[in-house]
Enzyme design. Structure first.
Site, short mmCIF file in Angstrom:
data_model
loop_
_atom_site.label_atom_id
_atom_site.label_comp_id
_atom_site.label_asym_id
_atom_site.label_seq_id
_atom_site.Cartn_x
_atom_site.Cartn_y
_atom_site.Cartn_z
N HIS A 2 30.40 40.08 33.83
CA HIS A 2 30.70 39.34 32.61
C HIS A 2 31.29 40.23 31.52
CE1 HIS A 2 27.19 36.58 34.07
NE2 HIS A 2 28.34 36.23 34.63
C1 LIG Z 1 32.35 38.31 41.23
C2 LIG Z 1 32.20 37.50 39.97
C3 LIG Z 1 31.15 36.60 39.86
C4 LIG Z 1 30.99 35.84 38.69
N1 LIG Z 1 30.06 34.85 38.65
C5 LIG Z 1 30.06 33.98 37.62
C6 LIG Z 1 29.26 32.81 37.63
O1 LIG Z 1 28.55 32.52 38.61
N2 LIG Z 1 29.30 32.00 36.55
C7 LIG Z 1 30.04 32.28 35.46
O2 LIG Z 1 30.00 31.52 34.48
N3 LIG Z 1 30.84 33.37 35.42
C8 LIG Z 1 30.89 34.19 36.48
N4 LIG Z 1 31.75 35.26 36.48
C9 LIG Z 1 32.55 35.51 35.28
C10 LIG Z 1 33.68 34.49 35.05
O3 LIG Z 1 34.22 34.06 36.28
C11 LIG Z 1 34.73 35.13 34.15
O4 LIG Z 1 34.12 35.47 32.91
C12 LIG Z 1 35.89 34.21 33.84
O5 LIG Z 1 36.48 33.76 35.03
C13 LIG Z 1 36.90 34.98 33.00
O6 LIG Z 1 38.06 34.19 32.83
P1 LIG Z 1 39.37 34.84 32.24
O7 LIG Z 1 40.38 33.77 32.15
O8 LIG Z 1 39.00 35.59 31.00
O9 LIG Z 1 39.81 35.95 33.30
P2 LIG Z 1 40.10 35.79 34.85
O10 LIG Z 1 39.59 34.50 35.38
O11 LIG Z 1 39.63 37.04 35.50
O12 LIG Z 1 41.67 35.68 34.93
C14 LIG Z 1 42.57 36.71 34.64
C15 LIG Z 1 43.79 36.49 35.52
O13 LIG Z 1 44.85 37.29 35.03
C16 LIG Z 1 45.50 37.92 36.11
N5 LIG Z 1 46.12 39.14 35.58
C17 LIG Z 1 45.49 40.20 35.02
N6 LIG Z 1 46.39 41.12 34.63
C18 LIG Z 1 47.60 40.62 34.94
C19 LIG Z 1 48.92 41.12 34.78
N7 LIG Z 1 49.17 42.30 34.21
N8 LIG Z 1 49.95 40.35 35.24
C20 LIG Z 1 49.72 39.14 35.81
N9 LIG Z 1 48.48 38.63 35.99
C21 LIG Z 1 47.44 39.37 35.55
C22 LIG Z 1 44.38 38.19 37.10
O14 LIG Z 1 44.87 38.42 38.39
C23 LIG Z 1 43.55 36.93 36.97
O15 LIG Z 1 43.99 35.93 37.84
C24 LIG Z 1 31.91 36.03 37.62
C25 LIG Z 1 32.97 36.93 37.73
C26 LIG Z 1 33.13 37.66 38.90
C27 LIG Z 1 34.29 38.62 39.01
#
Ligand SMILES: Cc1cc2nc3c(=O)[nH]c(=O)nc-3n(C[C@H](O)[C@H](O)[C@H](O)COP(=O)(O)OP(=O)(O)OC[C@H]3O[C@@H](n4cnc5c(N)ncnc54)[C@H](O)[C@@H]3O)c2cc1C
Length: 548
Positions: free
Chosen positions: A482
């Site tokens: 997280h």
């Molecule tokens: C293994 C794991 C288990 C988890 N379990 C839970 C859970 O059970 N419940 C819960 O609520 N949360 C959980 N989380 C946390 C939650 O999933 C994340 O906090 C949330 O998905 C974050 O969303 P985001 O949009 O900020 O980033 P992300 O969903 O990580 O999305 C970022 C995206 O940007 C892309 N990206 C990054 N840099 C670049 C770039 N330079 N160019 C192009 N694309 C790029 C990445 O590939 C990714 O697809 C977990 C996370 C992980 C990794």
């Protein structure tokens, strides 16, 4: 303009360019293209999520060590964790981390959102964000006044079983009674887990938001595209530079560039684009566009140690992996009824409890899981899953005070940033992690659960004093995935975005993902992130409407 999810040469200009098709990026792309009035380019470094082990919940174990699906990064050695480097995988795939996460569906504590508003983020109190929580979900149970129906992300409750039922009952025996719906009312007590699945399959941000929008002519999705920097005309963000299929490209954004690359890579992109601490950028040879010292700072995360148990019921993932007949039975059960071990990521029930009598709200989160292993990344008996029936109770302090930072090491977008989570630096975090493990033991010793336990296998009875328990947490604690707060929202000198999520000091650039949280509001971050994207999309659309 063609919607597609493969690499290809993108048309030149769009109203909005979004970087990252994760939890936030998918929701943003879907909402911004809904009216048909705006064109959107969505750039994603990873590939398709149409994989069996992405869609089947238990399959997550097969994804987290595989760089076809995740960014594999380790932290710097952690001073308070005996120098351990922690493995921090995050999703690199359509859906981002929502395609590889544990599916736990948690909104967070209402009082913490009110604290956001009081800390310089007007518009983000619980009453302000509740409509977006309702909008994002399709909840088949609960009070419709506070739970949403018909939204993109399906919510179901994990079916009971001997261990999870006993865990919930044991929590009651220990003084933490069953809470009817921890996402509707105050999260306080124990309950079966709510997870984002529909019909036994993962309901990620791709499934819920992106797939239904893919056919829209005003949405162009490019996968395998690594964004390298934001392009500026003066201080106005005018596009994004990216590499796809080995070719450098640039996409123009007529209105805004929206970073949704997550809490590790949105600050990385800002720094690569000249936005960050000016001295640090100059040291790395990066020209400064705006001096924003908060970029990459305020990093915090949940550190989770676990207590593992051998049990006397052969109903765990350990048993399925040891016994081919059990495996066949579990597969058939899943195919016929969409439940059983394959329908969850091993997690089944949780509890919110107070670690300190003075705490105004529960500050510790415990969870039971139908697996016992050396590491949370163990995937087989060979790699550390115990060769006997076993389960674990994991837990963490929900509101850690320790703050770390992450920054680019160089100007190369392919190089992972250097991450120092600084776990357990704050004395309260150390006190609370001891409280977490003691509470886990207290619950395990209650009659309902004790009758299922043969012995505690990790750390075992030799670890007894507070110092020994703390040492165990230092040796074995792992990330709960997280990472938060690295592009902090607020109005102070350390804020990176304002409460409209606009990057300070420049124009036409926002960060809309989990990096903007000033501090954690919840034990889990996926649903709060999607809420931020739902609200962020409205802020963006309102600004676009106003500028017509
Ligand atoms: C293994 C794991 C288990 C988890 N379990 C839970 C859970 O059970 N419940 C819960 O609520 N949360 C959980 N989380 C946390 C939650 O999933 C994340 O906090 C949330 O998905 C974050 O969303 P985001 O949009 O900020 O980033 P992300 O969903 O990580 O999305 C970022 C995206 O940007 C892309 N990206 C990054 N840099 C670049 C770039 N330079 N160019 C192009 N694309 C790029 C990445 O590939 C990714 O697809 C977990 C996370 C992980 C990794």
């Amino acid at each position: 303009m063609v919607s597609r999810a493969d690499g290809g040469s993108a048309p030149q200009a769009y109203d909005f360019v979004i970087v990252g098709a994760g939890s936030s990026g998918c929701a943003l792309a879907a909402r911004l293209t809904e009216s048909g009035k705006h064109s959107v380019l969505l750039l994603e470094a990873g590939g398709s999520d149409r994989r069996l082990w992405v869609r089947v919940p238990l399959g997550v174990g097969k994804l987290l060590n595989d760089d076809r699906y995740v960014w594999k990064v380790n932290t710097e050695p952690q001073t308070e964790l005996h120098g351990n480097r922690l493995y921090w995988p995050s999703g690199r795939i359509l859906g981002g981390s929502s395609s590889v996460n544990g599916l736990v569906f948690v909104r967070g504590h209402p009082a913490k959102y009110d604290e956001w508003a009081a800390a310089g983020c007007p518009g983000w109190a619980y009453a302000d964000v509740l409509p977006y929580f309702k909008k994002l979900e399709d909840c088949s149970f609960g009070d419709p006044k506070v739970r949403g129906r018909g939204g993109p992300i399906a919510v179901t409750e994990v079916a009971g079983g001997p261990i999870s039922d006993a865990f919930v009952r044991a929590c009651g025996e220990a003084g933490y009674p069953r809470v009817a719906d921890y996402n509707a009312y105050l999260p306080d007590g124990a309950a079966p887990l709510q997870i984002n699945t529909r019909n036994g399959l993962r309901c990620s941000a791709t499934v819920g938001y992106l797939e239904p929008a893919m056919h829209r002519p005003n949405l162009h999705v490019v996968t395998g595209a690594l964004a390298t920097h934001v392009v500026f005309d003066g201080i106005r963000a005018s596009g994004v530079g990216y590499v796809v299929g080995g070719q450098k490209k640039e996409a123009r954004a007529r209105r805004e560039v929206l970073l949704a690359a997550g809490a590790i890579r949105s600050p990385q992109l800002l720094e690569l684009s000249g936005i960050g601490d000016a001295d640090l950028l100059r040291e790395r040879g990066i020209g400064v566009v705006a001096h924003l010292p908060g970029v990459g700072r305020n990093l915090h995360d949940h550190l989770m140690p676990r207590i593992t148990f051998e049990c006397n019921r052969a109903v765990t993932v350990n048993d399925m992996l040891r016994n081919p007949l059990k495996l066949v039975e579990s597969v058939l059960r899943y195919l016929m009824f969409r439940d059983g071990l394959f329908a969850t990521t091993t997690l089944t029930a949780l509890a919110y409890v107070r670690g300190r009598a003075s705490s105004p709200y529960p500050d510790i989160r415990l969870q039971s899981a139908l697996i016992s292993a050396e590491s949370r990344f163990s995937t087989s008996i060979k790699t550390g899953i115990d060769p006997f029936p076993g389960f674990h109770i994991g837990g963490y302090f929900i509101y850690p005070l320790s703050r770390g930072e992450l920054h680019v090491a160089s100007r190369d977008a392919n190089e992972a940033p250097k991450i120092n989570a600084n776990y357990l630096a704050d004395p309260l975090d150390r006190e609370m992690i001891v409280a977490v493990l003691k509470l886990a033991r207290k619950i395990a010793s209650q009659p309902a659960l004790a009758q299922l336990i043969v012995r505690e296998t990790r750390p075992g009875p030799k670890v007894a004093t507070d110092d020994e328990v703390l040492d165990y947490a230092r040796r074995t604690g792992q990330t709960c995935w997280h990472p938060s707060g690295t592009c902090k929202m607020g109005n102070g000198a350390d804020a990176v975005v304002d409460p409209q999520l606009r990057v300070r000091g420049v124009a036409a650039l926002r960060v809309i993902d989990h990096s903007v949280v000033p501090f954690l509001t919840a034990s889990n971050t996926n649903v709060p992130t999607i809420m931020i994207a739902e609200k962020g999309a409205e802020l963006v659309l309102r600004a676009a409407g106003a500028s017509r």
